[in-house]
Design a protein around this motif. Sequence first.
Motif, PDB file in Angstrom:
ATOM      1  N   ARG A   1      40.063  43.033  40.456  1.00 53.22           N
ATOM      2  CA  ARG A   1      39.143  41.596  40.766  1.00 53.22           C
ATOM      3  C   ARG A   1      39.817  40.772  41.780  1.00 53.22           C
ATOM      4  O   ARG A   1      41.083  40.981  41.423  1.00 53.22           O
ATOM      5  N   GLN A   2      39.295  40.182  42.686  1.00 52.84           N
ATOM      6  CA  GLN A   2      40.096  39.460  43.359  1.00 52.84           C
ATOM      7  C   GLN A   2      39.253  37.963  43.492  1.00 52.84           C
ATOM      8  O   GLN A   2      38.229  37.874  43.518  1.00 52.84           O
ATOM      9  N   GLU A   3      40.227  36.876  43.549  1.00 52.20           N
ATOM     10  CA  GLU A   3      39.584  35.643  43.481  1.00 52.20           C
ATOM     11  C   GLU A   3      40.356  34.869  44.536  1.00 52.20           C
ATOM     12  O   GLU A   3      41.710  35.009  44.774  1.00 52.20           O
ATOM     13  N   TRP A   4      39.674  33.914  45.315  1.00 52.05           N
ATOM     14  CA  TRP A   4      40.391  33.038  46.263  1.00 52.05           C
ATOM     15  C   TRP A   4      39.835  31.523  46.510  1.00 52.05           C
ATOM     16  O   TRP A   4      38.584  31.458  46.022  1.00 52.05           O
ATOM     17  N   ASN A   5      40.564  30.667  47.044  1.00 52.65           N
ATOM     18  CA  ASN A   5      40.114  29.445  46.942  1.00 52.65           C
ATOM     19  C   ASN A   5      39.215  29.160  48.103  1.00 52.65           C
ATOM     20  O   ASN A   5      39.999  29.317  49.392  1.00 52.65           O
TER      21      ASN A   5
END
Length: 234
Positions: free
Chosen positions: A145-149
């Motif tokens: 999974r990838q998450e970013w602001n």
Amino acid sequence: MSKRIACVLAATITLAGVLGGSAVAAEAGQGAADAQTATSCGSVRLSGSLPAPPAGMAVQQQVTIGDDCKPELGPVRHVPAGAASPPAAKAVEGARTGAAAAGTRQLRTWNEMFDCCNIRMTGLYTTSTWDTASGRVVNAATEARQEWNREPWDAGWSLLSSSGKDDCATDCAVVNAEAHASFTYAGIFDPSGTVYANTHHSYVRIGADSGASCHFDVELKQTFIGWNWRHGCE
């Protein structure tokens, strides 16, 4: 926003670092200082390896870009599973609450970059699941999974690309899993989208008898004093 800007003031320095058990930083030269611009520590690559922790525990480490633009290597810490940084705990929560079948093992990893105000910019998370029998890894799979602001005005960090693979999936002596994620930024600190880029790499090695281990890399096109890299597995 003024607090975030205050985190990044002074002259321009390029830093290159490779971290394992030690940290090395090299100054590549000083550009003209501009009192109105932020202090840049230039591009950097950081690396670290951690052994898989005992059941019910997590192992984690933090590396911070110090006041002299050199990476400061924090201690390797063992904490109860789920007690990692809040973003990491939230990111792996779904995998943790989805119970694995009896006899199935799971290992979750996180690989995150935070700015000087402890706002997570980008993160890569993996969950590896496998079964063993007769000294072999019967089957294995890794999900990423990838998450970013993002910023409120439809700007901020964006996912540019992601990939991953396991070099063996069934009847394996050893499984080497890897995941990659590249992020770009266009927002209030750089509307052009050309200054910042973070690329995360996470690797898990699974052995039927030798357990598992985790390795992490992050490549940063631009860094600042106070930025910190957090990585771990549970």
